[in-house]
Design an enzyme around this catalytic site. Structure first.
Site, PDB file in Angstrom:
ATOM      1  CD  GLU A 110       0.144  -1.148   3.318  1.00 56.06           C
ATOM      2  OE1 GLU A 110       0.234  -2.201   2.645  1.00 56.06           O
ATOM      3  OE2 GLU A 110       0.307  -1.117   4.549  1.00 56.06           O
TER       4      GLU A 110
ATOM      5  CD  GLU B   4      -2.365  -4.003  -0.608  1.00 53.28           C
ATOM      6  OE1 GLU B   4      -1.859  -3.200   0.183  1.00 53.28           O
ATOM      7  OE2 GLU B   4      -2.419  -5.232  -0.387  1.00 53.28           O
TER       8      GLU B   4
HETATM    9  N1  TRP Z   1       1.144  -4.420   3.875  1.00 50.01           N
HETATM   10  C1  TRP Z   1       0.974  -5.401   2.839  1.00 50.01           C
HETATM   11  C2  TRP Z   1      -0.516  -5.698   2.820  1.00 50.01           C
HETATM   12  O1  TRP Z   1      -1.059  -6.212   3.707  1.00 50.01           O
HETATM   13  C3  TRP Z   1       1.723  -6.662   3.087  1.00 50.01           C
HETATM   14  C4  TRP Z   1       3.050  -6.793   2.438  1.00 50.01           C
HETATM   15  C5  TRP Z   1       3.324  -6.646   1.136  1.00 50.01           C
HETATM   16  C6  TRP Z   1       4.266  -7.188   3.023  1.00 50.01           C
HETATM   17  N2  TRP Z   1       4.619  -6.929   0.893  1.00 50.01           N
HETATM   18  C7  TRP Z   1       5.223  -7.260   2.024  1.00 50.01           C
HETATM   19  C8  TRP Z   1       4.638  -7.495   4.300  1.00 50.01           C
HETATM   20  C9  TRP Z   1       6.540  -7.625   2.277  1.00 50.01           C
HETATM   21  C10 TRP Z   1       5.957  -7.860   4.561  1.00 50.01           C
HETATM   22  C11 TRP Z   1       6.892  -7.924   3.561  1.00 50.01           C
HETATM   23  O2  TRP Z   1      -1.206  -5.381   1.930  1.00 50.01           O
HETATM   24 ZN    ZN Z   2      -2.656  -4.996   4.298  1.00 47.54          ZN
END
Ligand code: TRP
Ligand code: ZN
Length: 849
Positions: free
Chosen positions: A257, A291
């Site tokens: 995101e 996202e």
């Molecule tokens: N914040 C992201 C989600 O939930 C998750 C995420 C995407 C993530 N890529 C990552 C977490 C790499 C740890 C490492 O949509």
């Molecule tokens: Zn998320």
């Protein structure tokens, strides 16, 4: 064996940052092997901090130069970062570093994917780009200048200026470094616009590699739908002039995101009817919404520290589930969400990896992007909504957004908002965040003198590091049905707070049939002795779609468990009930499809283990086979007519209505396939004009040990399409006979298209192997050995994926002594690997405990 256990980080050690940041300027001079990054950071002392010590995170950076207020300095650099003597007032820090994106296979930080530059900074990837206080409670506005030879140069926020070989971006909203993003490459955009509720025009761009333009329409529509929904439902408006999504082939998770510049795994955004299944479309729509929703729940309000991860993830999953429920059948979505919750989160909660929604400690935060943080976290939000009611929920959310906008907040802040807004005391409810494990709820009932009583008892088993469990505050949605099937009591919410608690219902003329835990009102395991007749009665009459489905599932489980344990199985009750259910054409085909799908083999293994029976994966597999055969024979006369009814004459649309028909059609095809020697599936493959039907047909053929020709055809058609080739790899393993699964997986790893460094491809083969329970757990141990070999090989290349996937071993204590020994040996072999990553060390260590 590694000499010492990796260091743990504790929530209780949290202290505010010594220095805050006023603004950040980043200058990137891109080069595949030697990118230069210059950071200009205005630091100001944090009045809330006790110390002025100065530490910046930094990993695998080559420091070229550093200065403070224009005077060059020589910081002390370690593997984790740097320290430096600094003034005791505000100052400007400038540093230049060099990094090597091409050598970055971990897909964290700045890396290259198929010739393009991209970044992944959550959770702690920014420290691989430059020296910085890489913690989410340090928020700052960013200005970015990118210099490079690629035609498209992107970063967060609004574009401010660009020219030949450079572009500048300005993100005015203070954000933590984990939301930073940069993309550069030869990309093309699908363009669109969205007018927000206050009349502001937002440019929308969905960037893909040339050749993928034809797969962007659905994603763009989903994005616009999500933007409108968040305005309508939560009053949340978008806050920049532009919103961009980029599709990337090499990505560890689904999507990310980053403020104004979401980066997506191609599998989570690219869609076309030829190459994507209905399930793919549904997932893509949900992830795009997820996202986008983070813009408010995650970005505008972020997390103080990573122990608060569920603050943004639980809430955002809850919001994307609401969104999907509004756009598709709400009850079908709920059933699917619960299937996934039980399959992943209950499994986690019941084994060595069980942890709190708000953990007290961790070694590697990347290991905590789990079903517990995400899906159980979302269930907690749902329970809060149930407890306070619809209107009070949205009132509380308004307060959350006004009170905490622009802040790095905590889960405690979140619960406090609900208390302040509704006046309810949520002291006991907080336990849901701090107590790991799935509560088991046992129910008995009796009826005397017109009074009906439900007696509940709750118990949560010990989990690692947490022996004693206290009673949870559980909202139990209950309805009562009379003997003729009519509802005599509409859904009521009972609030259970004690270990044992009874609820009475007066004014009934006869003993009712209870429908308990409607809509799955709490993430608990409900245990209730019931008869096949009662289950069949609820499957026919319950007005709550979730519990209607649940009754069918419980009956199917009774049948399968009885078959496995050699007791007499209520097979006829089950077959009769599902026949009636299938015939009921008032029921949504999507619901009927779910209602005849058998409970998963993992679910059965877990249930057996819970009941003190050591599960035999092969016996479970055979019980599945036997019951499906009996279903096929029993439904024989109904199949042709019903299948014909599920034919979709209109042009393909990925909507809920068509998808439901195809889903039921495929369930029926799988049954017919057992009787016709693959004739119907062969024909369906030949005439399929969309991926859902094509893949469904191929799956049937593989299941029957056939389909060589179709498999070759499938490859020839889609050789150049990585996402479809992932399916080609996965299907062969998923549908393999148990004794062949490991060999087939092993052969596929020798295939010239097996790009094992690509997470989607690695998961295609090994994710499928783990899904093939009887295959993975083949008694020779060859499944375990193959998997361990490949985890060991992947670890130095991509520790995040290795660690995540090692959870394939998390159930080892569930099986018989021989399998336990084999699994333990595999785990110990991984653990003994030289230079094993801390990610994998933590996971395997916890699994072995
Ligand atoms: N914040 C992201 C989600 O939930 C998750 C995420 C995407 C993530 N890529 C990552 C977490 C790499 C740890 C490492 O949509
Ligand atoms: Zn998320």
């Amino acid at each position: 064996m590694t000499a010492h256990a990796p260091e743990k980080i504790f929530l209780s050690d949290y202290t505010p940052p010594n220095w805050l940041i006023e603004d950040v300027g980043l200058n990137f001079h891109l080069s595949p092997t030697a990118t230069r990054v210059t950071s200009t950071i205005r630091f100001v002392p944090n009045p809330a901090a006790a110390s002025r010590d100065f530490f910046l995170h930094g990993e695998q950076l080559k420091l070229i130069s550093a200065s403070i207020d224009g005077t060059s300095v020589s910081p002390k650099v370690t593997e984790q970062g740097l320290t430096c003597d600094v003034p005791d007032h505000a100052f400007t820090w400038v540093a230049e570093v060099e990094i090597n994106p091409e050598a970055n296979t971990s897909l964290s930080g700045l890396y290259m994917s198929g010739g393009m530059y991209c970044t992944q900074c959550e959770a702690e990837g920014f420290r691989r780009i430059t020296f910085y206080p890489d913690r989410p409670d340090v928020m700052a506005p960013f200005k970015v200048r990118i210099e490079g030879s690629d035609p498209v140069l992107l970063s967060n926020g609004n574009p401010t200026a660009s020219g030949e070989g450079w572009a500048e971006w300005n993100d005015p909203w203070p954000k933590p470094a984990y939301l930073f993003a940069l993309v550069a490459g030869d990309l093309i955009a699908r363009d669109d616009t969205f007018t927000t509720m206050s009349g502001k025009n937002v440019d929308l761009k969905l960037w893909v590699r040339p050749g993928d333009e034809g797969k962007t329409a659905f994603g763009m529509d989903a994005l616009k739908a999500a933007m409108a929904w968040d305005e309508r439902t939560y009053g949340r408006e978008y806050d920049l002039d532009i919103f961009q999504i980029v599709a990337v082939s090499d990505f560890n998770m689904g999507a990310m995101e980053n403020k104004g510049l979401n980066i997506f795994n191609t599998s989570a955004v690219l869609a076309s009817s030829d190459t994507s299944t209905d399930a793919n479309f549904e997932r893509i729509e949900a992830i795009i919404a997820h996202e986008y929703f983070h813009n408010w729940t995650g970005n505008r309000i972020t997390c103080r520290d990573w122990f608060q991860l569920s603050l943004k993830e639980g809430l955002t999953v809850y919001r994307d589930q609401q969104f999907s429920a509004d756009f598709r059948s709400a009850s079908v979505r709920r059933i699917e969400d619960v299937i996934s919750l039980r399959g992943r989160q209950f499994r986690e909660d019941n084994g060595p990896l069980a942890h709190q929604v708000q953990p007290d400690s961790f070694v590697e935060i990347n290991n905590f992007y789990t079903a517990t943080i995400y899906e159980k976290g979302a269930e907690l939000i749902g329970m809060m909504k149930t407890l306070v009611g619809h209107d009070e929920y949205y009132k509380a959310l308004d307060l959350y957004f006004t009170r905490h906008d622009g802040e790095a907040a905590t889960i405690e802040d979140w619960v406090r908002v609900f208390e302040d807004s509704t006046g309810r005391d949520l002291t006991q409810f907080r336990r849901w965040y701090k107590q790991a494990g799935t509560p088991r709820l046992t129910v008995t009932d009796d009826f005397k003198d017109g009074i009906y009583t439900l007696n509940f008892e709750q118990k949560t088993l010990p989990t690692p590091g947490q022996e004693e469990k206290l009673p949870q505050h559980i909202p139990i949605a209950v309805g009562l049905l009379g003997a003729n099937g009519d509802e005599v009591l509409a859904t009521q919410i009972l609030e259970m707070t004690e270990d044992k608690q009874s609820f009475t219902f007066e004014g009934l003329t006869s003993k009712p049939t209870p429908s308990i835990l409607r809509h799955f009102s709490a993430p608990v395991i409900l245990d209730r002795d019931s008869t096949p007749e009662e289950r069949a009665f609820l499957l026919t009459h319950d007005t709550d779609a979730f519990n209607k489905w649940e009754a069918g599932r419980a009956l199917a489980k009774d049948v399968l468990i009885s078959m496995i344990t050699g007791r007499s199985a209520p097979t006829q009750d089950y077959l009769g009930a599902i026949t009636a259910m299938l015939r009921d054409d008032r029921l949504d085909p999507a619901f009927r499809a779910l209602a005849i799908r058998l409970p998963g083999q993992d679910d059965l293994a877990q249930t057996l283990a819970d009941g003190g029976v050591t599960p035999d994966p092969l016996a479970i597999y055979q019980a599945h086979q036997t019951l499906r055969q009996q279903m096929a024979e029993h439904l024989q006369d109904l199949l042709p007519r019903l299948s014909a009814e599920m034919d979709v004459a209109d042009a393909y649309k990925p909507d809920a209505e068509q998808a439901g028909k195809r889903a039921l059609g495929l369930e029926l095809l799988m049954l017919a396939n057992r009787l016709d020697g693959g004739a119907a599936a062969t024909a369906q493959y030949a005439r399929a004009d969309n991926m859902t039907l094509r893949m469904g047909a191929l799956g049937c053929l593989l299941e029957a040990g056939k389909g060589d020709e179709e498999l070759a055809d499938f490859r020839a058609r889609f050789e150049g399409d990585a996402l479809v080739m992932d399916k080609w790899f996965a299907m062969q393993v998923a549908h393999a006979a148990p004794e062949k699964a490991a060999e087939i997986a092993s052969t596929l790893t020798q295939d010239s298209d097996f790009n094992w460094k690509n997470p989607n491809r690695f998961r295609a083969v090994f994710g499928a192997l783990m899904m093939n329970q009887a295959g993975f757990h083949d008694e020779t141990g060859k499944g375990y050995a193959l998997f361990a070999d490949w985890l060991i090989k992947l670890d130095p290349v991509n520790a995040q994926i290795t660690a995540r996937m090692s959870s394939g071993f998390e159930t080892w204590k569930r099986w018989d002594a021989d399998r336990q020994a084999l699994m333990q040996a595999a785990l110990k072999r991984i653990m003994a690997t030289e230079n094993l990553s801390r990610d994998t060390q933590e996971m395997v260590g916890r699994i072995l405990n």
